[in-house]
Design a protein around this motif. Structure first.
Motif, PDB file in Angstrom:
ATOM      1  N   TRP A  37       0.765  -1.084   0.133  1.00  0.00           N
ATOM      2  CA  TRP A  37      -0.145  -0.108  -0.034  1.00  0.00           C
ATOM      3  C   TRP A  37       0.664   1.280   0.058  1.00  0.00           C
ATOM      4  O   TRP A  37       0.419   2.386  -0.602  1.00  0.00           O
ATOM      5  CB  TRP A  37      -1.042   0.024   1.180  1.00  0.00           C
ATOM      6  CG  TRP A  37      -2.151  -0.834   1.223  1.00  0.00           C
ATOM      7  CD1 TRP A  37      -2.421  -1.890   0.156  1.00  0.00           C
ATOM      8  CD2 TRP A  37      -2.920  -1.443   2.077  1.00  0.00           C
ATOM      9  NE1 TRP A  37      -3.502  -2.492   0.520  1.00  0.00           N
ATOM     10  CE2 TRP A  37      -3.875  -2.266   1.831  1.00  0.00           C
ATOM     11  CE3 TRP A  37      -3.126  -0.689   3.452  1.00  0.00           C
ATOM     12  CZ2 TRP A  37      -4.794  -2.936   2.491  1.00  0.00           C
ATOM     13  CZ3 TRP A  37      -4.221  -1.271   4.282  1.00  0.00           C
ATOM     14  CH2 TRP A  37      -4.913  -2.348   3.818  1.00  0.00           C
ATOM     15  N   LYS A  38       2.096   1.258   0.624  1.00  0.00           N
ATOM     16  CA  LYS A  38       2.996   2.555   0.689  1.00  0.00           C
ATOM     17  C   LYS A  38       3.314   2.981  -0.858  1.00  0.00           C
ATOM     18  O   LYS A  38       3.691   4.079  -0.848  1.00  0.00           O
ATOM     19  CB  LYS A  38       3.829   2.140   1.733  1.00  0.00           C
ATOM     20  CG  LYS A  38       5.069   3.082   1.795  1.00  0.00           C
ATOM     21  CD  LYS A  38       5.973   3.101   2.805  1.00  0.00           C
ATOM     22  CE  LYS A  38       6.884   4.083   3.264  1.00  0.00           C
ATOM     23  NZ  LYS A  38       7.840   3.459   4.158  1.00  0.00           N
ATOM     24  N   SER A  44      -4.780   7.265  -3.685  1.00  0.00           N
ATOM     25  CA  SER A  44      -5.267   7.200  -2.506  1.00  0.00           C
ATOM     26  C   SER A  44      -4.650   7.932  -1.427  1.00  0.00           C
ATOM     27  O   SER A  44      -5.052   8.527  -0.553  1.00  0.00           O
ATOM     28  CB  SER A  44      -5.338   5.696  -1.806  1.00  0.00           C
ATOM     29  OG  SER A  44      -6.011   4.953  -2.730  1.00  0.00           O
ATOM     30  N   GLU A  45      -3.246   7.812  -1.518  1.00  0.00           N
ATOM     31  CA  GLU A  45      -2.418   8.921  -0.774  1.00  0.00           C
ATOM     32  C   GLU A  45      -2.564  10.636  -1.072  1.00  0.00           C
ATOM     33  O   GLU A  45      -2.629  11.323   0.009  1.00  0.00           O
ATOM     34  CB  GLU A  45      -1.235   8.665  -0.848  1.00  0.00           C
ATOM     35  CG  GLU A  45      -0.568   7.277  -0.074  1.00  0.00           C
ATOM     36  CD  GLU A  45       0.775   6.900  -0.250  1.00  0.00           C
ATOM     37  OE1 GLU A  45       1.600   7.705  -0.871  1.00  0.00           O
ATOM     38  OE2 GLU A  45       1.060   5.698   0.228  1.00  0.00           O
ATOM     39  N   MET A  46      -2.999  10.840  -2.320  1.00  0.00           N
ATOM     40  CA  MET A  46      -3.374  12.204  -2.511  1.00  0.00           C
ATOM     41  C   MET A  46      -4.945  12.521  -1.885  1.00  0.00           C
ATOM     42  O   MET A  46      -4.901  13.535  -1.553  1.00  0.00           O
ATOM     43  CB  MET A  46      -3.353  12.321  -4.217  1.00  0.00           C
ATOM     44  CG  MET A  46      -2.333  12.529  -4.711  1.00  0.00           C
ATOM     45  SD  MET A  46      -2.320  13.116  -6.481  1.00  0.00           S
ATOM     46  CE  MET A  46      -3.333  11.915  -7.243  1.00  0.00           C
ATOM     47  N   ILE A  47      -5.676  11.636  -1.755  1.00  0.00           N
ATOM     48  CA  ILE A  47      -6.994  11.758  -1.123  1.00  0.00           C
ATOM     49  C   ILE A  47      -6.965  11.592   0.232  1.00  0.00           C
ATOM     50  O   ILE A  47      -7.488  12.520   0.886  1.00  0.00           O
ATOM     51  CB  ILE A  47      -7.938  10.857  -1.771  1.00  0.00           C
ATOM     52  CG1 ILE A  47      -8.189  11.426  -3.318  1.00  0.00           C
ATOM     53  CG2 ILE A  47      -9.213  11.139  -1.221  1.00  0.00           C
ATOM     54  CD1 ILE A  47      -8.893  10.486  -4.056  1.00  0.00           C
ATOM     55  N   HIS A  48      -6.435  10.512   0.638  1.00  0.00           N
ATOM     56  CA  HIS A  48      -6.575  10.396   2.355  1.00  0.00           C
ATOM     57  C   HIS A  48      -5.279  10.419   3.022  1.00  0.00           C
ATOM     58  O   HIS A  48      -5.310  10.232   4.223  1.00  0.00           O
ATOM     59  CB  HIS A  48      -7.045   8.774   2.429  1.00  0.00           C
ATOM     60  CG  HIS A  48      -8.393   8.522   1.679  1.00  0.00           C
ATOM     61  ND1 HIS A  48      -9.712   8.998   2.135  1.00  0.00           N
ATOM     62  CD2 HIS A  48      -8.588   7.733   0.370  1.00  0.00           C
ATOM     63  CE1 HIS A  48     -10.477   8.545   1.414  1.00  0.00           C
ATOM     64  NE2 HIS A  48      -9.828   7.820   0.469  1.00  0.00           N
ATOM     65  N   SER A  50      -1.896   8.893   4.373  1.00  0.00           N
ATOM     66  CA  SER A  50      -1.406   7.711   4.681  1.00  0.00           C
ATOM     67  C   SER A  50      -2.596   6.781   4.521  1.00  0.00           C
ATOM     68  O   SER A  50      -3.798   6.900   5.164  1.00  0.00           O
ATOM     69  CB  SER A  50      -0.764   7.702   6.059  1.00  0.00           C
ATOM     70  OG  SER A  50      -0.151   6.337   6.213  1.00  0.00           O
ATOM     71  N   ILE A  51      -2.547   5.415   4.060  1.00  0.00           N
ATOM     72  CA  ILE A  51      -3.510   4.290   3.976  1.00  0.00           C
ATOM     73  C   ILE A  51      -3.188   3.193   5.019  1.00  0.00           C
ATOM     74  O   ILE A  51      -2.011   2.814   5.139  1.00  0.00           O
ATOM     75  CB  ILE A  51      -3.326   3.607   2.521  1.00  0.00           C
ATOM     76  CG1 ILE A  51      -3.425   4.595   1.431  1.00  0.00           C
ATOM     77  CG2 ILE A  51      -4.247   2.766   2.255  1.00  0.00           C
ATOM     78  CD1 ILE A  51      -4.436   5.634   1.492  1.00  0.00           C
ATOM     79  N   SER A  52      -4.173   3.204   5.542  1.00  0.00           N
ATOM     80  CA  SER A  52      -4.282   2.158   6.896  1.00  0.00           C
ATOM     81  C   SER A  52      -5.328   1.240   6.817  1.00  0.00           C
ATOM     82  O   SER A  52      -5.390   0.157   7.140  1.00  0.00           O
ATOM     83  CB  SER A  52      -4.444   3.055   8.214  1.00  0.00           C
ATOM     84  OG  SER A  52      -5.887   3.742   8.134  1.00  0.00           O
ATOM     85  N   VAL A  64      -2.398   1.028 -10.994  1.00  0.00           N
ATOM     86  CA  VAL A  64      -1.004   1.124 -10.799  1.00  0.00           C
ATOM     87  C   VAL A  64      -0.281  -0.126 -10.395  1.00  0.00           C
ATOM     88  O   VAL A  64       0.553  -0.704 -10.792  1.00  0.00           O
ATOM     89  CB  VAL A  64      -0.773   2.381  -9.739  1.00  0.00           C
ATOM     90  CG1 VAL A  64       0.528   2.162  -9.120  1.00  0.00           C
ATOM     91  CG2 VAL A  64      -1.247   3.445 -10.202  1.00  0.00           C
ATOM     92  N   TYR A  65      -1.314  -0.866  -9.377  1.00  0.00           N
ATOM     93  CA  TYR A  65      -0.638  -2.176  -8.917  1.00  0.00           C
ATOM     94  C   TYR A  65      -0.511  -3.416 -10.174  1.00  0.00           C
ATOM     95  O   TYR A  65       0.347  -3.724 -10.175  1.00  0.00           O
ATOM     96  CB  TYR A  65      -1.529  -2.833  -7.778  1.00  0.00           C
ATOM     97  CG  TYR A  65      -1.281  -3.810  -7.056  1.00  0.00           C
ATOM     98  CD1 TYR A  65      -0.168  -3.920  -6.339  1.00  0.00           C
ATOM     99  CD2 TYR A  65      -1.746  -5.212  -7.317  1.00  0.00           C
ATOM    100  CE1 TYR A  65       0.137  -4.989  -5.507  1.00  0.00           C
ATOM    101  CE2 TYR A  65      -1.141  -6.297  -6.848  1.00  0.00           C
ATOM    102  CZ  TYR A  65      -0.282  -6.143  -5.867  1.00  0.00           C
ATOM    103  OH  TYR A  65       0.177  -7.634  -5.053  1.00  0.00           O
TER     104      TYR A  65
END
Length: 160
Positions: A37-38, A44-48, A50-52, A64-65
Motif C-alpha cells: 500500500w505504501k 489514495s495517498e493524494m486523497i486520504h 497515509s493508507i491504513s 497502478v498495482y
C-alpha cells in the motif's frame, strides 16, 4: 462517416473496455497486499494521506498495482487507448495538424517513460520500454505522414 471508421472505433472501445476490466480485476489483488500500500497507492495517498485500511484505497490504484506486477492487460489497455486517440486525432485534425498531434503524443510517451525509467518491478520495466517504443513509433509515423502528404501535394501541383 464511414462504416470503416465506426468499426475501428467500436473495436477500439471493446478492446479498451475488456482490458480495463481485466486490469482492474488483476489490480484488486492490492487489497490483499497491505505491505504494498505504501508503494502502489499514489491516488489514495493524494486523497486520504497515509493508507491504513482497504476502504481508503481508490480504484485507480488497482491499475497502478496491475501495471507494476502483471502488465499484460494494462499494456494492452494503453495501446488500445492510444489507437483510439490517434484514430480520433486523424479524423478531426485531418492532414494539417495531424503530424504535430502525433509528435506531441510521441513526446508525451517519451516523457512518461522518463518517470518510470528506474522502476524496480518487471512490470515497470516493461511499461518503460512500451512507452519508449510507442513514443518513437508515433514520432516516426508523424514524420512519414508529413513527408508522404507533402509529396502528394507536390505531385498534384506538378500535374496541374
Amino acid at each position: 462517416m464511414s462504416i470503416k471508421y465506426w468499426s475501428q472505433v467500436g473495436v477500439g472501445f471493446l478492446a479498451f473496455g475488456f482490458t480495463a476490466l481485466f486490469s482492474w480485476y488483476e489490480g484488486s489483488a492490492l487489497l490483499d497486499d497491505p505491505w504494498e500500500w505504501k508503494y502502489s497507492t499514489p491516488f489514495s495517498e493524494m486523497i486520504h494521506g497515509s493508507i491504513s485500511t482497504k476502504e481508503q484505497i481508490v480504484d485507480l490504484d488497482f491499475f497502478v498495482y496491475a501495471a507494476k506486477f502483471s502488465p499484460l492487460f494494462p499494456s494492452m489497455m494503453m495501446m488500445s487507448a492510444s489507437y483510439l486517440l490517434v484514430l480520433l486525432g486523424y479524423r478531426f485534425l485531418k492532414h494539417r495538424g495531424f503530424p504535430l498531434f502525433l509528435i506531441l503524443f510521441g513526446v508525451m510517451y517519451l516523457l512518461m517513460s522518463a518517470f518510470i525509467v528506474s522502476s524496480p518491478t518487471t512490470g515497470g520495466n516493461i511499461l518503460f520500454w512500451l512507452f519508449v517504443l510507442m513514443g518513437l513509433f508515433l514520432i516516426i509515423l508523424a514524420t512519414l505522414f508529413h513527408f508522404s502528404s507533402s509529396l502528394g501535394i507536390k505531385k498534384q501541383s506538378k500535374q496541374a
